[in-house]
Design an enzyme around this catalytic site. Structure first.
Site, PDB file in Angstrom:
ATOM      1  N   ASP A  52      39.153  42.373  51.903  1.00  0.00           N
ATOM      2  CA  ASP A  52      38.758  41.018  51.495  1.00  0.00           C
ATOM      3  C   ASP A  52      39.457  39.982  52.376  1.00  0.00           C
ATOM      4  OD1 ASP A  52      41.288  41.363  50.414  1.00  0.00           O
ATOM      5  OD2 ASP A  52      40.796  40.491  48.460  1.00  0.00           O
ATOM      6  N   SER A  53      40.331  40.453  53.284  1.00  0.00           N
ATOM      7  CA  SER A  53      40.898  39.569  54.309  1.00  0.00           C
ATOM      8  C   SER A  53      39.789  39.006  55.195  1.00  0.00           C
ATOM      9  CB  SER A  53      41.931  40.316  55.158  1.00  0.00           C
ATOM     10  OG  SER A  53      41.387  41.517  55.655  1.00  0.00           O
ATOM     11  N   ASP A  91      37.304  46.806  49.853  1.00  0.00           N
ATOM     12  CA  ASP A  91      38.144  46.075  48.903  1.00  0.00           C
ATOM     13  C   ASP A  91      37.317  45.542  47.748  1.00  0.00           C
ATOM     14  OD1 ASP A  91      40.891  45.737  49.007  1.00  0.00           O
ATOM     15  OD2 ASP A  91      40.793  44.340  50.684  1.00  0.00           O
ATOM     16  N   LYS A 120      39.388  49.822  47.063  1.00  0.00           N
ATOM     17  CA  LYS A 120      40.803  49.450  46.930  1.00  0.00           C
ATOM     18  C   LYS A 120      40.888  48.242  46.013  1.00  0.00           C
ATOM     19  CE  LYS A 120      43.237  47.282  50.358  1.00  0.00           C
ATOM     20  NZ  LYS A 120      43.585  46.018  49.685  1.00  0.00           N
ATOM     21  N   GLU A 122      43.857  45.481  43.954  1.00  0.00           N
ATOM     22  CA  GLU A 122      45.241  45.009  43.898  1.00  0.00           C
ATOM     23  C   GLU A 122      45.765  45.020  42.465  1.00  0.00           C
ATOM     24  OE1 GLU A 122      45.600  41.120  45.694  1.00  0.00           O
ATOM     25  OE2 GLU A 122      44.653  41.777  47.554  1.00  0.00           O
ATOM     26  N   GLU A 189      52.468  46.382  50.458  1.00  0.00           N
ATOM     27  CA  GLU A 189      52.462  45.235  51.374  1.00  0.00           C
ATOM     28  C   GLU A 189      53.648  44.314  51.116  1.00  0.00           C
ATOM     29  OE1 GLU A 189      48.720  43.140  51.675  1.00  0.00           O
ATOM     30  OE2 GLU A 189      49.610  41.536  52.870  1.00  0.00           O
TER      31      GLU A 189
HETATM   32  O1  KIV Z   1      42.255  42.866  52.897  1.00  0.00           O
HETATM   33  C1  KIV Z   1      42.989  43.479  53.688  1.00  0.00           C
HETATM   34  O2  KIV Z   1      42.821  43.413  54.907  1.00  0.00           O
HETATM   35  C2  KIV Z   1      44.038  44.317  53.149  1.00  0.00           C
HETATM   36  C3  KIV Z   1      44.956  44.998  54.101  1.00  0.00           C
HETATM   37  C4  KIV Z   1      45.790  44.056  54.844  1.00  0.00           C
HETATM   38  C5  KIV Z   1      45.738  46.064  53.458  1.00  0.00           C
HETATM   39  O3  KIV Z   1      44.146  44.437  51.969  1.00  0.00           O
END
Ligand code: KIV
Length: 290
Positions: A52-53, A91, A120, A122, A189
């Site tokens: 989600d970055s 994500d 993934k 959080e 992280e």
């Molecule tokens: O969204 C992302 O890029 C991440 C990584 C930095 C682990 O969660």
């Protein structure tokens, strides 16, 4: 001949990662948000994450909070069309796994149907119910603890976590709860190296560190950070291997200069009419009005 660090041909799956954990093999993960970055990264890394970055790296947001399922689905589809051989993880964005197990399963299931091998999400103890619900539906889950960017407002900024005894102990407890709930791996992280080392040695599942020191089972960095495509201050854990932003601007400038001085396109970069047709066309074309 350029140098490419290739991973072994083996297709990376969750059982393969678990085996590597036992063998002590280091896992390499990066992000991809489109077909180009996926094609560059896939032959080299073990895990490709559609993170989600994408929100702050590609879409111009200040953080990941505005990223929606629609955005994640769009970027995942582009990456999945390249049919990566590495493990493809997507994500779960903010609010996509908080409201109910049903909605969490529907959102995660949509990612899997679009080509993700796993999702993934959080958070620690508070998210265990959702992790269990997904694992019950055969959706593999990677956890993410420490500096979790979706908690930026609660943390008061992007700050290293787990520096106080109670925070550190809570993180270790969260890590074990996520493992018990069925997570196949954890991203750690922005935490002290010693804490990441303790988590890694006490868990059976692999840990992938980002700003978490050298003792994790693997490392992840954002693709655009490694290649120097992101601007501004980068956290100290980012090692940049290319001044990509500058190099791309220099190349684009050279092309723009060639256009402005009439040096582009050259004859061999242009198509030609068959012999004689140019003269015919010159006769047919109306002359420019004055
Ligand atoms: O969204 C992302 O890029 C991440 C990584 C930095 C682990 O969660």
């Amino acid at each position: 001949m350029s140098y490419i660090s290739e991973r072994p041909v083996e297709r990376v799956t969750i059982p393969v990662l678990q085996r590597w954990r036992g063998e002590g093999r280091t896992i390499v993960m990066t992000t991809a948000y489109d077909a180009v970055s996926a094609r560059i990264a896939d032959p080299i890394v073990d895990i490709v994450l559609v993170g989600d970055s994408v929100g702050n790296v590609c879409l111009g947001f200040d953080n990941t909070l505005p990223v929606s399922m629609t955005m994640m689905n769009h970027h995942l589809e582009a990456v999945a069309r390249t049919r990566p051989h590495s493990l493809l993880i997507a994500d779960m964005p903010f609010l996509s796994f908080h409201l109910s197990p049903e909605e969490t399963i529907r959102n995660a299931g949509g990612l899997v149907q679009r080509g993700a091998d796993a999702v993934k999400l959080e958070g620690g103890a508070k998210r265990v119910e959702m992790v269990r619900a997904l694992v019950d539906c055969e959706i593999p889950v990677m956890g993410h603890l420490g500096l979790t960017p979706q908690s930026v407002n609660v943390m008061g900024g992007f700050k290293v976590q787990g520096r106080k005894a109670d925070d550190a102990l809570r993180l270790l407890d969260d890590a074990h709860r996520l493992q018990e709930a069925g997570c196949f791996a954890l991203v750690l992280e922005g935490i002290p190296a010693e804490l990441a080392a303790r988590a890694t040695e006490s868990l059976n599942i692999p840990t992938i560190g980002i700003g978490a020191g050298p003792s994790c089972s693997g490392q992840v960095l954002v693709f655009h950070d490694v290649l120097g495509l992101t601007e501004g201050n980068r956290p100290k854990f980012v090692r940049t291997y290319l001044t990509g932003f500058q190099l791309l601007q220099e190349a684009l400038s050279r092309w723009a200069d060639d256009v402005r001085k009439g040096a582009f396109p050259a004859p061999n970069e242009s198509y030609r009419l068959p012999e004689g047709l140019a003269d015919e066309i010159a006769k047919w074309a109306p002359s420019k009005s004055t």
